[in-house]
Motif scaffolding. Structure first.
Motif, PDB file in Angstrom:
ATOM      1  N   LEU A  83    -101.026 -29.914 -33.066  1.00  0.00           N
ATOM      2  CA  LEU A  83    -100.190 -30.743 -33.734  1.00  0.00           C
ATOM      3  C   LEU A  83    -100.816 -31.922 -34.416  1.00  0.00           C
ATOM      4  CD1 LEU A  83     -97.706 -30.690 -30.625  1.00  0.00           C
ATOM      5  CD2 LEU A  83     -97.262 -29.614 -32.918  1.00  0.00           C
ATOM      6  N   ILE A  84    -101.949 -32.413 -34.118  1.00  0.00           N
ATOM      7  CA  ILE A  84    -102.503 -33.633 -34.693  1.00  0.00           C
ATOM      8  C   ILE A  84    -103.212 -33.363 -35.825  1.00  0.00           C
ATOM      9  CG2 ILE A  84    -104.147 -35.396 -34.386  1.00  0.00           C
ATOM     10  CD1 ILE A  84    -103.031 -35.183 -31.325  1.00  0.00           C
ATOM     11  N   THR A  85    -103.844 -32.035 -35.723  1.00  0.00           N
ATOM     12  CA  THR A  85    -104.862 -31.854 -37.111  1.00  0.00           C
ATOM     13  C   THR A  85    -104.092 -30.915 -37.843  1.00  0.00           C
ATOM     14  OG1 THR A  85    -105.638 -29.861 -35.707  1.00  0.00           O
ATOM     15  CG2 THR A  85    -106.846 -32.312 -35.510  1.00  0.00           C
ATOM     16  N   ALA A  86    -102.961 -30.366 -37.775  1.00  0.00           N
ATOM     17  CA  ALA A  86    -102.312 -29.355 -38.815  1.00  0.00           C
ATOM     18  C   ALA A  86    -102.283 -29.908 -40.224  1.00  0.00           C
ATOM     19  CB  ALA A  86    -101.114 -29.307 -38.363  1.00  0.00           C
ATOM     20  N   PRO A  87    -102.163 -31.193 -40.469  1.00  0.00           N
ATOM     21  CA  PRO A  87    -102.020 -31.668 -41.890  1.00  0.00           C
ATOM     22  C   PRO A  87    -103.401 -31.585 -42.287  1.00  0.00           C
ATOM     23  CG  PRO A  87    -100.769 -33.149 -40.663  1.00  0.00           C
ATOM     24  CD  PRO A  87    -101.521 -32.296 -39.531  1.00  0.00           C
ATOM     25  N   ILE A  88    -104.481 -31.902 -41.621  1.00  0.00           N
ATOM     26  CA  ILE A  88    -105.792 -32.276 -42.052  1.00  0.00           C
ATOM     27  C   ILE A  88    -106.306 -30.619 -42.486  1.00  0.00           C
ATOM     28  CG2 ILE A  88    -108.384 -32.699 -41.405  1.00  0.00           C
ATOM     29  CD1 ILE A  88    -106.732 -34.848 -39.722  1.00  0.00           C
ATOM     30  N   ILE A  89    -106.028 -29.678 -41.404  1.00  0.00           N
ATOM     31  CA  ILE A  89    -106.707 -28.317 -41.553  1.00  0.00           C
ATOM     32  C   ILE A  89    -105.633 -27.766 -42.860  1.00  0.00           C
ATOM     33  CG2 ILE A  89    -106.375 -26.249 -40.483  1.00  0.00           C
ATOM     34  CD1 ILE A  89    -106.648 -27.530 -37.625  1.00  0.00           C
ATOM     35  N   SER A  90    -104.523 -27.896 -42.721  1.00  0.00           N
ATOM     36  CA  SER A  90    -103.935 -27.199 -44.011  1.00  0.00           C
ATOM     37  C   SER A  90    -104.416 -27.748 -45.444  1.00  0.00           C
ATOM     38  CB  SER A  90    -102.360 -27.263 -43.973  1.00  0.00           C
ATOM     39  OG  SER A  90    -102.150 -28.655 -44.033  1.00  0.00           O
ATOM     40  N   ARG A  91    -104.634 -28.931 -45.468  1.00  0.00           N
ATOM     41  CA  ARG A  91    -104.918 -29.480 -46.849  1.00  0.00           C
ATOM     42  C   ARG A  91    -106.490 -29.364 -47.001  1.00  0.00           C
ATOM     43  NH1 ARG A  91    -103.376 -34.573 -49.392  1.00  0.00           N
ATOM     44  NH2 ARG A  91    -101.574 -33.684 -48.805  1.00  0.00           N
ATOM     45  N   TYR A  92    -107.419 -29.353 -46.340  1.00  0.00           N
ATOM     46  CA  TYR A  92    -108.938 -29.375 -46.399  1.00  0.00           C
ATOM     47  C   TYR A  92    -109.526 -28.196 -46.141  1.00  0.00           C
ATOM     48  CZ  TYR A  92    -108.034 -34.382 -47.120  1.00  0.00           C
ATOM     49  OH  TYR A  92    -107.598 -35.466 -47.485  1.00  0.00           O
ATOM     50  N   ALA A  93    -109.177 -27.385 -45.108  1.00  0.00           N
ATOM     51  CA  ALA A  93    -109.867 -26.244 -44.701  1.00  0.00           C
ATOM     52  C   ALA A  93    -109.030 -24.928 -45.335  1.00  0.00           C
ATOM     53  CB  ALA A  93    -109.690 -26.028 -43.078  1.00  0.00           C
ATOM     54  N   LEU A  94    -107.995 -25.176 -45.529  1.00  0.00           N
ATOM     55  CA  LEU A  94    -106.960 -23.929 -46.040  1.00  0.00           C
ATOM     56  C   LEU A  94    -106.430 -24.122 -47.504  1.00  0.00           C
ATOM     57  CD1 LEU A  94    -104.502 -23.109 -43.030  1.00  0.00           C
ATOM     58  CD2 LEU A  94    -106.566 -22.029 -43.376  1.00  0.00           C
ATOM     59  N   ALA A  95    -106.685 -25.288 -48.052  1.00  0.00           N
ATOM     60  CA  ALA A  95    -106.137 -25.907 -49.254  1.00  0.00           C
ATOM     61  C   ALA A  95    -104.617 -25.304 -49.560  1.00  0.00           C
ATOM     62  CB  ALA A  95    -107.199 -25.140 -50.441  1.00  0.00           C
ATOM     63  N   ALA A  96    -104.198 -25.566 -48.532  1.00  0.00           N
ATOM     64  CA  ALA A  96    -102.436 -25.175 -48.555  1.00  0.00           C
ATOM     65  C   ALA A  96    -101.624 -26.267 -47.816  1.00  0.00           C
ATOM     66  CB  ALA A  96    -102.105 -23.958 -48.171  1.00  0.00           C
ATOM     67  N   PRO A  97    -101.687 -27.405 -48.292  1.00  0.00           N
ATOM     68  CA  PRO A  97    -101.013 -28.360 -47.509  1.00  0.00           C
ATOM     69  C   PRO A  97     -99.767 -28.153 -46.949  1.00  0.00           C
ATOM     70  CG  PRO A  97    -101.394 -29.238 -49.660  1.00  0.00           C
ATOM     71  CD  PRO A  97    -102.056 -27.852 -49.219  1.00  0.00           C
ATOM     72  N   GLU A  98     -98.808 -27.264 -47.858  1.00  0.00           N
ATOM     73  CA  GLU A  98     -97.411 -26.700 -47.369  1.00  0.00           C
ATOM     74  C   GLU A  98     -97.507 -26.045 -46.098  1.00  0.00           C
ATOM     75  OE1 GLU A  98     -99.285 -23.432 -49.953  1.00  0.00           O
ATOM     76  OE2 GLU A  98     -99.524 -25.555 -50.065  1.00  0.00           O
TER      77      GLU A  98
END
Length: 179
Positions: A83-98
């Protein structure tokens, strides 16, 4: 396996290529966290329940209790981490902030997966293979219905929530089998 393939086919048809890829990305990311949450507790339950079920049933019961408790704690911690890291993971690891909201929506599956692993390990440790097979059949059909139905009705978000609901049902069904 058949239910998994059928689910993938139905979900792919309902979502289309892009959203099916997004679903796969969310599912694989959640599975990574789920592996950490489960921490091999299902195998622990299998080994020690099988070892003590006849010779020391009280110890077997304690192992089931503490394995389940530990799975709940570890699963809850991993839910919080995702829950806490979802924005970081989606933006930087997945390159899909959406996908941050989808990762957050899928986070309860971490708890359900950890607890269900202990439950299934306990069934195997008790050598309750008929119940194990029946539970797997019922839960796979429930998961097929909830995921494919969610995808057909509500798209990607419905697919994610269908997975959460299906895994919750799996925990409930397996608990019933253990009772």
């Amino acid at each position: 396996r058949v239910a998994s393939v059928a689910t993938s086919i139905l979900v792919a048809r309902a979502l289309g290529v892009v959203q099916f890829g997004e679903f796969g990305t969310v599912q694989n990311t959640t599975t990574l966290f789920g592996t950490i949450a489960a921490m091999g507790l299902g195998l622990t339950a299998t080994k020690y329940v099988a070892e003590f079920r006849d010779s020391d049933p009280d110890t077997a019961g304690e192992i089931i209790f503490y394995s389940t408790l530990f799975a709940i704690v570890a699963g809850s911690i991993m839910v919080s981490v995702l829950l806490i890291t979802a924005p970081i993971i989606s933006r930087y690891a997945l390159a899909a902030p959406e996908l941050a909201s989808m990762l957050r929506a899928s986070s309860p599956t971490l708890l359900f997966t950890a607890v269900n692993g202990v439950q299934l390990g306990t069934l195997v440790g008790l050598e309750s293979f008929k119940s194990f097979g029946l539970v797997n059949l019922i839960t796979n059909v429930a998961l097929l219905g909830s995921v494919a139905g969610g995808a057909a009705l509500f798209g990607l978000r419905g697919c994610i929530w269908g997975t959460v609901i299906g895994l919750f049902l799996s925990v409930c069904i397996t608990h019933r089998a253990l009772s």
